[in-house]
Design an enzyme around this catalytic site. Sequence first.
Site, PDB file in Angstrom:
ATOM      1  N   HIS A 101      45.128  37.919  46.387  1.00 52.56           N
ATOM      2  CA  HIS A 101      45.224  37.007  45.235  1.00 52.56           C
ATOM      3  C   HIS A 101      46.510  37.311  44.467  1.00 52.56           C
ATOM      4  CE1 HIS A 101      44.386  34.898  41.528  1.00 52.56           C
ATOM      5  NE2 HIS A 101      44.561  36.032  40.887  1.00 52.56           N
ATOM      6  N   ARG A 133      44.238  30.881  51.067  1.00 50.17           N
ATOM      7  CA  ARG A 133      45.155  31.964  50.699  1.00 50.17           C
ATOM      8  C   ARG A 133      44.990  33.070  51.732  1.00 50.17           C
ATOM      9  NH1 ARG A 133      43.211  36.184  48.028  1.00 50.17           N
ATOM     10  NH2 ARG A 133      41.681  35.130  46.707  1.00 50.17           N
ATOM     11  N   TYR A 190      35.837  41.451  49.181  1.00 48.81           N
ATOM     12  CA  TYR A 190      34.947  40.301  48.943  1.00 48.81           C
ATOM     13  C   TYR A 190      34.963  39.239  50.049  1.00 48.81           C
ATOM     14  CZ  TYR A 190      39.373  38.508  46.983  1.00 48.81           C
ATOM     15  OH  TYR A 190      40.684  38.156  46.802  1.00 48.81           O
TER      16      TYR A 190
HETATM   17  C1  TPP Z   1      41.946  31.182  31.208  1.00 47.95           C
HETATM   18  C2  TPP Z   1      42.035  32.284  32.242  1.00 47.95           C
HETATM   19  N1  TPP Z   1      40.914  32.917  32.611  1.00 47.95           N
HETATM   20  C3  TPP Z   1      40.969  33.895  33.541  1.00 47.95           C
HETATM   21  C4  TPP Z   1      42.170  34.253  34.090  1.00 47.95           C
HETATM   22  C5  TPP Z   1      42.231  35.349  35.145  1.00 47.95           C
HETATM   23  N2  TPP Z   1      42.516  34.720  36.434  1.00 47.95           N
HETATM   24  C6  TPP Z   1      43.764  34.716  36.944  1.00 47.95           C
HETATM   25  S1  TPP Z   1      43.859  33.880  38.374  1.00 47.95           S
HETATM   26  C7  TPP Z   1      42.232  33.514  38.356  1.00 47.95           C
HETATM   27  C8  TPP Z   1      41.610  32.745  39.475  1.00 47.95           C
HETATM   28  C9  TPP Z   1      42.203  31.400  39.632  1.00 47.95           C
HETATM   29  O1  TPP Z   1      41.760  30.824  40.816  1.00 47.95           O
HETATM   30  P1  TPP Z   1      42.248  29.412  41.266  1.00 47.95           P
HETATM   31  O2  TPP Z   1      42.331  28.503  40.102  1.00 47.95           O
HETATM   32  O3  TPP Z   1      41.384  29.000  42.393  1.00 47.95           O
HETATM   33  O4  TPP Z   1      43.748  29.629  41.759  1.00 47.95           O
HETATM   34  P2  TPP Z   1      44.273  30.553  42.954  1.00 47.95           P
HETATM   35  O5  TPP Z   1      44.577  31.887  42.362  1.00 47.95           O
HETATM   36  O6  TPP Z   1      43.232  30.608  44.009  1.00 47.95           O
HETATM   37  O7  TPP Z   1      45.531  29.904  43.416  1.00 47.95           O
HETATM   38  C10 TPP Z   1      41.620  34.053  37.229  1.00 47.95           C
HETATM   39  C11 TPP Z   1      40.180  33.945  36.915  1.00 47.95           C
HETATM   40  C12 TPP Z   1      43.321  33.565  33.663  1.00 47.95           C
HETATM   41  N3  TPP Z   1      44.536  33.841  34.151  1.00 47.95           N
HETATM   42  N4  TPP Z   1      43.241  32.574  32.748  1.00 47.95           N
END
Ligand code: TPP
Length: 382
Positions: free
Chosen positions: A285, A281, A294
Amino acid sequence: MPSQTIQTSAVRGTPDPTSSSRAVPPARIDLGEIDDLRVLDENGEVNEALDPGLPDDELLRVYRAMVLTRKFDIRMLNMQRQGEMGTFAPGFGQEATQIGQVYPLAQRDWYSPSYRSFGAQIWRGWPMDQLFLLWDGFFEGFAPPPDVNDLPFSIVIGSHVPLAVGIAMGIRKKGVEDAVVVCNFGDGASSQGIVSESMNFAAVFKAPCVFVVENNGWAISTKLEQQSGVTELARRGPAFGVPSVRVDGNDILGMIAASTRAVEHARAGHGPYLIEAVTYRMGVHTTADDPKVYRSDDEVRAWEGKCPIRRMERHLTERGLLDAETIETIGTACEQEVLAARESFRKRAIARPEEIFDFVYEELPPELAAQRDEYLRRLGRA
Ligand SMILES: Cc1ncc(C[n+]2csc(CCOP(=O)(O)OP(=O)(O)O)c2C)c(N)n1
Ligand SMILES: [Mg+2]
């Protein structure tokens, strides 16, 4: 990818008959062989043996789709920074992963995406003005367009994966068509229990579901190494009995080769497949995030040289399909398309603040009805 072993440290609490300071020998975990796939390298060189062999017009179509995705992304970020768009999750750098995973799908197939998927959604037929509406908080933005077999994306990470398997099971049980489901999620989501349960269930019941884990190295500010014991996530598949491939997610031809293989496998009735797309990415985010807190600039710079669009440009230039002028023309045409969608969005994005009272109760409780009346009075609408 060669076979990999992990050495565990001594198991805490294991009794040692000879010495309290001597550790038990470390256990070895054989992680087996996983296919590592790259067709188009960072210099635009193609591995002929693995090339999926797309005709020229298709190569140009996927190139254009990646450019359009990036133009849409940049425009939406500008709109958000100028107060015209809600919080959203940019996909800058992940364009090849996006387009590649849905490339082999037919209209009868299904797609269950997570939130960073607008590139794939545009490819699947979602109009861009609708995606603008969606990210600006208009509920009509979420409804899949007619004839597009997609689910609205999920923000609750991992929650849409069992739904994808459920749809795949429905297809299998009806037994009338050979449709498949593609479902993507992030490296962070892959650590959610429901994702493991979904893969196991799909393997046992041979659900025609292709899982795409977009490993971009980060789950917001959590590095992959901080949340997964195995960092090559394709290695998880075989433990569930799911064939898996680890592909360079910034290589559109590699992505197309992998997803074509996976979709054909599921379509033929052999059950699920796991694709790990290794990508990065490049941006924030979401627009509510500041990644400088970070991760280092050096890390980001190292990925700039792996840009999926630049790489395809080099390849297509080498093939005589693009030159500086056509690159410019395609870029401008994509930009115009995005701006036209923005105009349409602006006409449709009429806020209806009173709606916040509309969708929870069938009959509004008296105290909420009073609040609604007061709110409307203040808005000067009653
Ligand atoms: C069940 C849940 N826990 C926490 C969150 C908060 N949250 C949103 S995105 C994210 C990180 C997700 O990372 P990843 O799966 O690697 O996807 P990326 O954003 O890198 O595409 C988190 C912890 C959420 N949306 N849903
Ligand atoms: Mg991630």
